[in-house]
Design a protein around this motif. Structure first.
Motif, mmCIF file in Angstrom:
data_model
loop_
_atom_site.group_PDB
_atom_site.id
_atom_site.type_symbol
_atom_site.label_atom_id
_atom_site.label_comp_id
_atom_site.label_asym_id
_atom_site.label_seq_id
_atom_site.Cartn_x
_atom_site.Cartn_y
_atom_site.Cartn_z
ATOM 1 N N LEU A 19 -6.755 0.181 -8.725
ATOM 2 C CA LEU A 19 -7.717 0.886 -7.863
ATOM 3 C C LEU A 19 -7.090 2.147 -7.269
ATOM 4 C CD1 LEU A 19 -9.458 -2.091 -5.987
ATOM 5 C CD2 LEU A 19 -10.520 -0.517 -7.611
ATOM 6 N N TYR A 20 -5.845 2.020 -6.867
ATOM 7 C CA TYR A 20 -5.158 3.201 -6.336
ATOM 8 C C TYR A 20 -5.037 4.281 -7.402
ATOM 9 C CZ TYR A 20 -3.866 1.660 -1.646
ATOM 10 O OH TYR A 20 -3.901 1.305 -0.316
ATOM 11 N N LEU B 240 -10.472 5.713 -0.397
ATOM 12 C CA LEU B 240 -11.057 5.819 -1.746
ATOM 13 C C LEU B 240 -10.883 4.505 -2.505
ATOM 14 C CD1 LEU B 240 -9.905 9.419 -2.828
ATOM 15 C CD2 LEU B 240 -12.147 8.723 -1.992
ATOM 16 N N LYS B 241 -9.703 3.934 -2.366
ATOM 17 C CA LYS B 241 -9.429 2.666 -3.064
ATOM 18 C C LYS B 241 -10.373 1.571 -2.573
ATOM 19 C CE LYS B 241 -7.232 -1.110 -2.174
ATOM 20 N NZ LYS B 241 -6.525 -1.870 -1.194
ATOM 21 N N LEU C 252 -17.348 5.543 -12.729
ATOM 22 C CA LEU C 252 -16.322 5.673 -11.704
ATOM 23 C C LEU C 252 -16.323 7.062 -11.072
ATOM 24 C CD1 LEU C 252 -13.795 4.581 -10.253
ATOM 25 C CD2 LEU C 252 -12.470 5.428 -12.185
ATOM 26 N N PHE D 296 -2.489 9.612 2.628
ATOM 27 C CA PHE D 296 -2.378 8.147 2.623
ATOM 28 C C PHE D 296 -3.709 7.510 3.039
ATOM 29 C CE2 PHE D 296 -1.563 4.106 4.717
ATOM 30 C CZ PHE D 296 -0.693 3.468 3.842
ATOM 31 N N ARG E 234 -6.437 8.063 0.339
ATOM 32 C CA ARG E 234 -6.258 7.185 -0.826
ATOM 33 C C ARG E 234 -6.711 5.759 -0.506
ATOM 34 N NH1 ARG E 234 -5.331 10.327 -4.812
ATOM 35 N NH2 ARG E 234 -3.503 11.648 -4.792
ATOM 36 N N LYS E 235 -6.341 5.322 0.652
ATOM 37 C CA LYS E 235 -6.698 3.963 1.037
ATOM 38 C C LYS E 235 -8.228 3.829 1.145
ATOM 39 C CE LYS E 235 -4.476 0.380 3.705
ATOM 40 N NZ LYS E 235 -3.497 0.050 4.723
ATOM 41 N N ILE F 157 1.541 6.431 -7.077
ATOM 42 C CA ILE F 157 0.566 7.311 -7.736
ATOM 43 C C ILE F 157 0.726 8.765 -7.299
ATOM 44 C CG2 ILE F 157 -1.136 5.473 -8.106
ATOM 45 C CD1 ILE F 157 -2.734 6.877 -5.824
ATOM 46 N N LEU G 25 -16.467 7.881 -7.252
ATOM 47 C CA LEU G 25 -15.367 8.610 -6.624
ATOM 48 C C LEU G 25 -15.866 9.864 -5.921
ATOM 49 C CD1 LEU G 25 -12.349 8.198 -6.353
ATOM 50 C CD2 LEU G 25 -12.015 9.581 -8.395
ATOM 51 N N ILE H 184 0.788 3.853 -3.072
ATOM 52 C CA ILE H 184 0.354 5.250 -2.888
ATOM 53 C C ILE H 184 1.473 6.210 -3.276
ATOM 54 C CG2 ILE H 184 -0.310 6.965 -1.152
ATOM 55 C CD1 ILE H 184 -1.908 4.683 0.230
ATOM 56 N N ASP I 206 0.833 -1.221 0.000
ATOM 57 C CA ASP I 206 0.000 0.000 0.000
ATOM 58 C C ASP I 206 0.864 1.265 0.000
ATOM 59 O OD1 ASP I 206 -2.465 -1.253 -0.100
ATOM 60 O OD2 ASP I 206 -2.577 -1.497 2.065
ATOM 61 N N ASN I 207 1.894 1.256 0.843
ATOM 62 C CA ASN I 207 2.752 2.445 0.904
ATOM 63 C C ASN I 207 3.415 2.719 -0.442
ATOM 64 O OD1 ASN I 207 2.191 2.819 3.593
ATOM 65 N ND2 ASN I 207 3.915 1.573 4.285
ATOM 66 N N GLU J 280 -5.104 -4.076 -7.423
ATOM 67 C CA GLU J 280 -4.967 -3.144 -6.294
ATOM 68 C C GLU J 280 -4.325 -1.836 -6.748
ATOM 69 O OE1 GLU J 280 -5.465 -3.705 -2.561
ATOM 70 O OE2 GLU J 280 -7.004 -4.798 -3.675
ATOM 71 N N ILE K 172 -13.957 2.340 -3.866
ATOM 72 C CA ILE K 172 -14.118 2.014 -5.287
ATOM 73 C C ILE K 172 -14.179 0.495 -5.456
ATOM 74 C CG2 ILE K 172 -13.042 2.121 -7.570
ATOM 75 C CD1 ILE K 172 -11.688 4.743 -6.613
ATOM 76 N N GLN L 57 -7.057 4.815 -9.692
ATOM 77 C CA GLN L 57 -8.382 5.415 -9.901
ATOM 78 C C GLN L 57 -8.755 6.416 -8.810
ATOM 79 O OE1 GLN L 57 -10.739 1.844 -10.221
ATOM 80 N NE2 GLN L 57 -10.671 1.876 -12.452
ATOM 81 N N THR L 58 -8.016 6.412 -7.731
ATOM 82 C CA THR L 58 -8.330 7.383 -6.669
ATOM 83 C C THR L 58 -7.808 8.779 -7.009
ATOM 84 O OG1 THR L 58 -6.288 7.027 -5.414
ATOM 85 C CG2 THR L 58 -8.154 5.585 -4.896
#
Lengths: 365, 152
Positions: A114-115, B141-142, B87, B135, B138-139, A86, B91, A83, A79-80, A111, B145, A117-118
Motif C-alpha cells: 500500500l505504501y 494516502l496509504k 488505483l 510522512f 504517505r500515511k 519507498i 489515488l 516510508i 511505518d517509518n 502494508e 487506498i 502504491q502511494t
C-alpha cells in the motif's frame, strides 16, 4: 547536650511532615510525642500526614517502549521504515532488515505494498499547449483580453443603440410631424398632408425642405441619404394675400427657429428656390410679430439629430475611456477609432482596433 | 524550458484544479523568470520557476479566499459513496483530500524528484517539516487506498 525544644503551636506542621518523612532525630521524635500529648486535639491532624504515594502513576505505562529502543524494525516502527524505503532514503542494511521483518510478519507485506502504491506518477497527458506564449517578449496570448475589450466596447456602443432606439426620430413620424395644412385663410380647403413616407432604414435623414415655391405651389423635398430623394409638389397651398404654412402644433411648440410666412412671401417675391437653406441659417428671418399659425419649422429634425449626437458622444467617450483603461491594464493596443464617410464626413462606424484584430460597429441611422 | 512548462503546469493544475488559473500562474511564472533571467542561473531555473509558481499559487489561494490553513489539522472523512475502478483514480481522489501543503510537497517529491532540502526552499519550510509532511501524506494516502480496497 539536649537540643532546645522548638515545637510549638506555630510550627508543629513542619515537625509533623519531617516526622512522616523520617527526618527527625530520636530526641525530636520524643519531643514531638510530648507535644502531641500536651495537644491531643492535633493528633488527628498528625495522623493525616501519612506518606503521600502516587500509586496510580505506577499503573500508567508507556505501551510502546519498544518503539523507543533503537533495535530495528518492529510493528511500532514499521511505518517509518516503510516510508523511508519507498522514499529511497533507507540505508541498504535497514532495507534488508525490513525485508526480513516482512518475511517474519507476512501481514506487513500488504502494508508495504500500500505504501508503494502511494508513489505518485505525473499524468503526462497534461501538457501546457501554448508554450509559444511563454517565450521572452511574446507576452500573454490569452485571447480573453481581446474579447473582454471588444465586449466592453460593444456593450457601451450597444447600450447607445438600445437607448437611442426610442430617441431616434422615426422617418414616418418626422414626416407626419411636418404636415402642411392650409391656414385660416384657406379654411374651407381640406387639410393636405404631404406624404413623404420613405423607408425608415435609410441613411442620414435631412429635414424636409422647401425646395421651390412657384405658382401657389410648394415643392417639398425629403432627403434620406444621397440615394433617396423624394420630392412632392403641393399645389394651391400658397395664397399670395394671406397664405401661410403651418405644421403640426405639437411639433411647432418645440421649434426654436421658425420659418415664417414672411420667408415664403419673400421667396415668392424673389422667385427663389433657396428659401429653406436661408431660413434655416439666417436668423434675420425671425420676425417679431409672427402669427402663431404662420410658421413652419423644419429645424425640429435638426434639433433631434443634435440630441442624438450628444448621447452618442457621451457613450463613445465612455467606450474610449474603457479602451484606455484596458490598454493601461493589459499593455495591449486597444483603441476606439471613428470611421468617416468620405463624402458627407459623417461618422459611419466605430472601429475597435486591438492591434491584430479589428471590430467594426456600423452607425445605424 | 518547454519541458519545465509541462511539469510546472501539471503541478499547479493539480493544486488549483482550474485550467485557466493554472495557465495564468504558469505564464506569470515565466514572465517573472524573464524579468530576472539575468539573475537566475540555468541550473537553478527549474527550481526558481517552481518556487515562483508555488508562491504565486499560494498568493492566488489567499486572494481567492480559498486557502485552507497550511497545516494538516483537517480531518477528512472518506466518502464511500463513490465507486472507484482503478488505483490511479483512488489515488487522485486521495491526493485531492490532502491538505494543500502536504499535497504540494508530495507532488514535488514524486513528480519532480526534488530532495527534501529543495522542497523546503520551494515551499519555505525547513527540511524536517518537509519530511513530516511527506510522512503524514504517505500515511494518509496509504490508509485511504487501503480503505478503498476494502470497498472495492
Amino acid at each position: 547536650m539536649k537540643e532546645k525544644i522548638n515545637i510549638n503551636i506555630n510550627n508543629y506542621e513542619a515537625y509533623f511532615l519531617d516526622y512522616h518523612e523520617g527526618n527527625l532525630s530520636l530526641d525530636l521524635v520524643k519531643e514531638l510525642m510530648d507535644f502531641l500529648s500536651q495537644h491531643p486535639e492535633l493528633k488527628e491532624e498528625f495522623e493525616s500526614f501519612d506518606p503521600l504515594t502516587l500509586q496510580d502513576a505506577e499503573k500508567t505505562v508507556y505501551a510502546e517502549k519498544e518503539a523507543l529502543k533503537k533495535q530495528g524494525i518492529n510493528p511500532y516502527t514499521f511505518d517509518n521504515y516503510a516510508i523511508e524505503y519507498i522514499e529511497r532514503t533507507l540505508p541498504p542494511v535497514l532495507q534488508n532488515d525490513l525485508k526480513a521483518f516482512i518475511i517474519q510478519n507476512p501481514l506487513y507485506k500488504k502494508e508495504l505494498k500500500l505504501y508503494q502504491q502511494t508513489k505518485l506518477s505525473p499524468d503526462t497527458s497534461i501538457i501546457f499547449e501554448d508554450k509559444h506564449s511563454l517565450k521572452k517578449g511574446i507576452g500573454r496570448s490569452n485571447t480573453w483580453y481581446y474579447w473582454a475589450a471588444a465586449a466592453s466596447v460593444a456593450l457601451i456602443i450597444g447600450v447607445y443603440f438600445v437607448l437611442n432606439k426610442n430617441a431616434t426620430p422615426d422617418a414616418n413620424t418626422l414626416v407626419k410631424h411636418n404636415l402642411i395644412k392650409d391656414t385660416d385663410a384657406i379654411a374651407n380647403r381640406a387639410v393636405k398632408t404631404i406624404d413623404t413616407t420613405v423607408s425608415a432604414q435609410r441613411k442620414v435623414f435631412t429635414p424636409p425642405v422647401i425646395s421651390k415655391i412657384k405658382n401657389n405651389a410648394v415643392t417639398i423635398k425629403t432627403h434620406f441619404g444621397k440615394e433617396n430623394r423624394n420630392e412632392k409638389t403641393i399645389p394651391n397651398i400658397i395664397n399670395r394675400d394671406s397664405s401661410a404654412m403651418v405644421i403640426n402644433k405639437e411639433v411647432e411648440d418645440r421649434l426654436p427657429m421658425p420659418v415664417k410666412k414672411q420667408d415664403i412671401d419673400s421667396s415668392l417675391s424673389k422667385n427663389s428656390s433657396s428659401i429653406t437653406k436661408s431660413s434655416m441659417h439666417d436668423t434675420s428671418f425671425v420676425k417679431k410679430d409672427v402669427a402663431k399659425n404662420n410658421v413652419i419649422r423644419p429645424e425640429v429634425v435638426t434639433a433631434k439629430i443634435h440630441q442624438e449626437s450628444n448621447t452618442r458622444k457621451i457613450l463613445v467617450f465612455m467606450a474610449a475611456l474603457t479602451c484606455k483603461g484596458l490598454h493601461k491594464l493589459t499593455g495591449q493596443h486597444i483603441e476606439l477609432e471613428k470611421k468617416f464617410d468620405s463624402d458627407t464626413t459623417n461618422i459611419v462606424a466605430y472601429q475597435l482596433d486591438l492591434g491584430n484584430k479589428k471590430f467594426q460597429f456600423p452607425v445605424r441611422e | 524550458m518547454d519541458m519545465y512548462a509541462d511539469n510546472l503546469y501539471r503541478f499547479i493544475l493539480k493544486n488549483v484544479k482550474d485550467i485557466d488559473k493554472a495557465k495564468d500562474i504558469v505564464q506569470d511564472t515565466y514572465e517573472k523568470l524573464w524579468l530576472k533571467v539575468s539573475d537566475v542561473q540555468s541550473k537553478n531555473a527549474k527550481s526558481y520557476m517552481f518556487t515562483t509558481a508555488y508562491r504565486t499559487m499560494i498568493d492566488r489561494f489567499r486572494a481567492d479566499s480559498r486557502q485552507e490553513r497550511l497545516d494538516d489539522t483537517h480531518v477528512y472523512l472518506h466518502s464511500y459513496t463513490k465507486s472507484y475502478t482503478d488505483l490511479k483514480e483512488i489515488l487522485n481522489e486521495a491526493l485531492n483530500k490532502l491538505p494543500d501543503i502536504q499535497r504540494s510537497v508530495i507532488m514535488l517529491r514524486d513528480y519532480e524528484g526534488y530532495s527534501y532540502e529543495e522542497i523546503g526552499e520551494i515551499t519555505a519550510l525547513n527540511e524536517s517539516q518537509v519530511k513530516v509532511y511527506i510522512f503524514r501524506a504517505r500515511k494518509f494516502l496509504k490508509n485511504y487506498i487501503g480503505s478503498m480496497e476494502v470497498v472495492i
